[in-house]
Design an enzyme around this catalytic site. Sequence first.
Site, mmCIF file in Angstrom:
data_model
loop_
_atom_site.group_PDB
_atom_site.id
_atom_site.type_symbol
_atom_site.label_atom_id
_atom_site.label_comp_id
_atom_site.label_asym_id
_atom_site.label_seq_id
_atom_site.Cartn_x
_atom_site.Cartn_y
_atom_site.Cartn_z
ATOM 1 N N ASN A 10 0.859 -1.186 0.000
ATOM 2 C CA ASN A 10 0.000 0.000 0.000
ATOM 3 C C ASN A 10 0.890 1.230 0.000
ATOM 4 O OD1 ASN A 10 -2.885 1.124 0.422
ATOM 5 N ND2 ASN A 10 -1.640 2.265 1.876
ATOM 6 N N GLU A 22 -1.095 0.494 -5.569
ATOM 7 C CA GLU A 22 -0.903 1.833 -6.176
ATOM 8 C C GLU A 22 0.393 1.903 -6.991
ATOM 9 O OE1 GLU A 22 -1.757 1.706 -2.765
ATOM 10 O OE2 GLU A 22 -3.337 3.207 -2.410
ATOM 11 N N ASP A 32 -3.410 22.107 7.858
ATOM 12 C CA ASP A 32 -4.081 21.057 7.091
ATOM 13 C C ASP A 32 -4.483 21.551 5.700
ATOM 14 O OD1 ASP A 32 -5.074 18.534 6.730
ATOM 15 O OD2 ASP A 32 -6.009 18.487 8.707
HETATM 16 C C1 LIG Z 1 0.410 16.074 0.079
HETATM 17 C C2 LIG Z 1 -0.469 15.064 0.731
HETATM 18 C C3 LIG Z 1 -0.369 14.826 2.098
HETATM 19 C C4 LIG Z 1 -1.158 13.858 2.702
HETATM 20 N N1 LIG Z 1 -0.990 13.614 4.053
HETATM 21 C C5 LIG Z 1 -1.644 12.568 4.614
HETATM 22 C C6 LIG Z 1 -1.382 12.208 5.969
HETATM 23 O O1 LIG Z 1 -0.601 12.839 6.675
HETATM 24 N N2 LIG Z 1 -2.030 11.116 6.459
HETATM 25 C C7 LIG Z 1 -2.904 10.374 5.714
HETATM 26 O O2 LIG Z 1 -3.408 9.364 6.211
HETATM 27 N N3 LIG Z 1 -3.224 10.733 4.445
HETATM 28 C C8 LIG Z 1 -2.593 11.787 3.882
HETATM 29 N N4 LIG Z 1 -2.854 12.135 2.580
HETATM 30 C C9 LIG Z 1 -3.972 11.477 1.860
HETATM 31 C C10 LIG Z 1 -3.625 10.124 1.361
HETATM 32 O O3 LIG Z 1 -2.433 10.113 0.584
HETATM 33 C C11 LIG Z 1 -4.772 9.631 0.487
HETATM 34 O O4 LIG Z 1 -5.946 9.672 1.203
HETATM 35 C C12 LIG Z 1 -4.547 8.242 -0.007
HETATM 36 O O5 LIG Z 1 -5.362 8.057 -1.112
HETATM 37 C C13 LIG Z 1 -4.902 7.154 0.949
HETATM 38 O O6 LIG Z 1 -4.750 5.940 0.242
HETATM 39 P P1 LIG Z 1 -5.104 4.544 0.899
HETATM 40 O O7 LIG Z 1 -6.504 4.671 1.396
HETATM 41 O O8 LIG Z 1 -4.929 3.572 -0.206
HETATM 42 O O9 LIG Z 1 -4.098 4.342 1.982
HETATM 43 C C14 LIG Z 1 -2.097 13.121 1.957
HETATM 44 C C15 LIG Z 1 -2.206 13.372 0.578
HETATM 45 C C16 LIG Z 1 -1.406 14.320 -0.031
HETATM 46 C C17 LIG Z 1 -1.535 14.547 -1.494
#
Ligand SMILES: Cc1cc2nc3c(=O)[nH]c(=O)nc-3n(C[C@H](O)[C@H](O)[C@H](O)COP(=O)(O)O)c2cc1C
Length: 451
Positions: free
Chosen positions: A139, A200, A246
């Site tokens: 992941n 991904e 945020d």
């Molecule tokens: C710049 C950036 C920062 C992010 N920071 C976080 C974070 O600190 N924690 C988090 O859980 N998701 C964060 N996200 C969102 C996740 O990357 C996003 O929700 C992701 O699709 C989750 O994928 P998953 O559900 O397959 O793990 C961030 C996204 C971006 C673009």
Amino acid sequence: MSFREFVQAIRADGQLLTIADEVDPCLEMAALFHGLGERPTLLERVKGSRYPVVAGVCSSRELLALGLGVSRDQVLFVLSEALHTPVPPATATSAPCQEIVEETFDLADLPILTHLPGDGGPYVTAGVAIVKDPELGPNMCFHRLMRLDGRRLSGRLVERRGTHMALQKAGGELDIAICIGCSPAVLLAAAMSPAPGVDELSIANALSPTPLVRCRTVDLQVPAESEFVLEGRITRQMVREGPFLDLTGTMDIVRDQPVIEISCVTHRRDALYQALLPGGQEHKLLMGMPREPTIYREVSKVCDCVNVLLTPGGASWLHGVVQIRKQDPDAGKRAIEAAFRGHTSLKHVLIVDHDIDIYNPSDLEWAIATRVQADRDVVVLTDQPSSSLDPSARHRPGVKSRTAKMGLDATIPWRKPSGAMRTEAERAAFAKIEYSTVELDQYNQERSVHA
Ligand SMILES: Cc1cc2nc3c(=O)[nH]c(=O)nc-3n(C[C@H](O)[C@H](O)[C@H](O)COP(=O)(O)O)c2cc1C
């Protein structure tokens, strides 16, 4: 295209600003990037670190399109295609990210920015974390990471997302690899949430070849062309993480989050460190653009969807515009329902016809002004699941946040107030009339000045 090839492409396009003056990563650098309007910038000399810092490279749709080698209007379709036909990556024949392997290191040597005076500490903001879910496999996800000391970070792991769920299944401890300086394909794929079990990294590889290499101290594979890789383990130990800005531009609260112990740092010989401003354009675009294909897909199931945009004013997360080619009177209402299914964090959605320029806020407002009757075209849904990022939603610890949602059907109304159908000619009367264009150069223009 790797991160450094992307930076090079931006430079070749004449868009990269280079600053040779020394800049301090503690507060000065973030203020400078912000002052420059987040344009792509390379800072060659960083106070306290030997690594140059690059920021702003993902700050517009056009830049991300350049990074994927397509036009701005193709990005939605390219992302959609990769999301639904992932291609497993090859094993790398060389691993630039392991040119230097450091088991004795100090995280303070990296140019990790402190963004605002109230922050909990210096934060890695463009770190893409790779873990292995015991049931579903790899992941990849962004996590902001607060530096605690020379070998430890704390990561914000949002509940019920990939990393958090993998950690729970693994019993509370899990190996992790954090990549910094990733290709545009990896950055966009990392912010997607595909169906469980879809890797991904395979989506990134479908966007652009992304060969992988095995880490040195943990059983994980990472994009071989990353600039830095921090290998380590998420531990059971919790610390106070935050405050930190945020996505919405408001300050996120302080929470208990796990400590990550780093065991090894690998990097390119002349590694470039990537920074992005929390709450800035890059953060918004990287969050929002990967959700547009999922909305497009759902809306396409119920009507002819032309385009989707998560607008920056809505943090590219809470507000969406869906453009349709309307073929029946109720298509707009169906598109509203489908858009909410396509992106569950969406709070307000606007549906417009294909004659509206969805990138032009004034055109969108014009559609609302001339095509909407509030008692007919507004859909309000109460007590819906909400994004955790909306400060105005109802939040309770450990429980999914709740919100109200609104859909606005700003398409040409096919029915008259009486309920009778409008003819095609009557519908055509809703179109915006354009003046004809003239060659301005053929006129002698003089400004008259009255004394
Ligand atoms: C710049 C950036 C920062 C992010 N920071 C976080 C974070 O600190 N924690 C988090 O859980 N998701 C964060 N996200 C969102 C996740 O990357 C996003 O929700 C992701 O699709 C989750 O994928 P998953 O559900 O397959 O793990 C961030 C996204 C971006 C673009």
